[in-house]
Design a protein around this motif. Structure first.
Motif, PDB file in Angstrom:
ATOM      1  N   ALA A 238       0.838  -1.208   0.000  1.00 26.07           N
ATOM      2  CA  ALA A 238       0.000   0.000   0.000  1.00 26.07           C
ATOM      3  C   ALA A 238       0.867   1.250   0.000  1.00 26.07           C
ATOM      4  O   ALA A 238       0.582   2.218  -0.732  1.00 26.07           O
ATOM      5  CB  ALA A 238      -0.926  -0.016   1.214  1.00 26.07           C
ATOM      6  N   TYR A 239       1.933   1.256   0.780  1.00 29.74           N
ATOM      7  CA  TYR A 239       2.847   2.395   0.835  1.00 29.74           C
ATOM      8  C   TYR A 239       3.501   2.641  -0.523  1.00 29.74           C
ATOM      9  O   TYR A 239       3.567   3.771  -1.012  1.00 29.74           O
ATOM     10  CB  TYR A 239       3.905   2.164   1.912  1.00 29.74           C
ATOM     11  N   LEU A 240       3.965   1.576  -1.158  1.00 30.21           N
ATOM     12  CA  LEU A 240       4.598   1.713  -2.482  1.00 30.21           C
ATOM     13  C   LEU A 240       3.587   2.196  -3.524  1.00 30.21           C
ATOM     14  O   LEU A 240       3.933   2.978  -4.414  1.00 30.21           O
ATOM     15  CB  LEU A 240       5.233   0.371  -2.908  1.00 30.21           C
ATOM     16  N   GLU A 241       2.345   1.729  -3.450  1.00 30.59           N
ATOM     17  CA  GLU A 241       1.311   2.188  -4.401  1.00 30.59           C
ATOM     18  C   GLU A 241       1.044   3.690  -4.227  1.00 30.59           C
ATOM     19  O   GLU A 241       0.889   4.408  -5.196  1.00 30.59           O
ATOM     20  CB  GLU A 241       0.020   1.386  -4.214  1.00 30.59           C
ATOM     21  N   ARG A 242       1.028   4.161  -2.962  1.00 29.34           N
ATOM     22  CA  ARG A 242       0.823   5.607  -2.708  1.00 29.34           C
ATOM     23  C   ARG A 242       1.984   6.414  -3.290  1.00 29.34           C
ATOM     24  O   ARG A 242       1.784   7.470  -3.847  1.00 29.34           O
ATOM     25  CB  ARG A 242       0.697   5.869  -1.200  1.00 29.34           C
ATOM     26  N   LEU A 243       3.203   5.897  -3.154  1.00 33.73           N
ATOM     27  CA  LEU A 243       4.369   6.581  -3.723  1.00 33.73           C
ATOM     28  C   LEU A 243       4.271   6.671  -5.225  1.00 33.73           C
ATOM     29  O   LEU A 243       4.608   7.701  -5.820  1.00 33.73           O
ATOM     30  CB  LEU A 243       5.665   5.872  -3.329  1.00 33.73           C
ATOM     31  N   LEU A 244       3.828   5.610  -5.872  1.00 33.62           N
ATOM     32  CA  LEU A 244       3.694   5.598  -7.327  1.00 33.62           C
ATOM     33  C   LEU A 244       2.610   6.572  -7.792  1.00 33.62           C
ATOM     34  O   LEU A 244       2.730   7.191  -8.839  1.00 33.62           O
ATOM     35  CB  LEU A 244       3.408   4.178  -7.837  1.00 33.62           C
TER      36      LEU A 244
END
Length: 137
Positions: free
Chosen positions: A128-134
């Motif tokens: 979820a954190y990586l998706e928000r960064l993307l």
């Protein structure tokens, strides 16, 4: 009555140790690179060359001195002493288990399940954190 000390018969000691190890003459012969008949005559010999004795000892998993000092009586005494110690401890005839092994097994299964669930949750958070960064880029 004679008080002379009986000479040490190395061949018999080799034979007895080989038998205790569960090894056949053929196996010892193959390891030494000699015939089974040669092993038989070696085990009938009262004396054995030091070099040959070293080879035999290595194959039998003992030391040369272990063969030279081997005593059937000492071995029996050792195991009798061992058995007395074991029977007088909790490993003897009076075994009492203070817990149910199946309960312990199920506790460890539950612990593993909880650990797996925490690991899975941490991975979900990471994704979820990586998706928000993307999405921000």
């Amino acid at each position: 009555m004679s008080t002379a000390i009986k000479p040490s018969h190395i061949g018999r000691k080799i034979s007895r140790i080989r038998e205790l190890r569960g090894m056949k003459q053929e196996t010892l012969a193959a390891e030494l690179g000699i015939s089974q008949q040669s092993v038989s005559s070696l085990e009938q010999s009262e004396r054995v060359e030091d070099e040959k004795l070293e080879q035999v000892a290595k194959i039998l998993g003992v030391t040369k001195e272990g063969i030279e000092n081997f005593s059937e009586e000492a071995m029996v005494n050792y195991f009798n002493t061992f058995n007395e110690k074991v029977s007088s401890s909790n490993f003897g005839h009076h075994n009492t288990c203070t817990f149910n092994p199946l309960d312990k097994l199920m506790e460890s299964v539950d612990e593993n399940k909880k650990l797996y669930e925490r690991l899975l949750e941490a991975e979900k958070e990471k994704v979820a954190y990586l998706e928000r960064l993307l999405e921000k880029k």
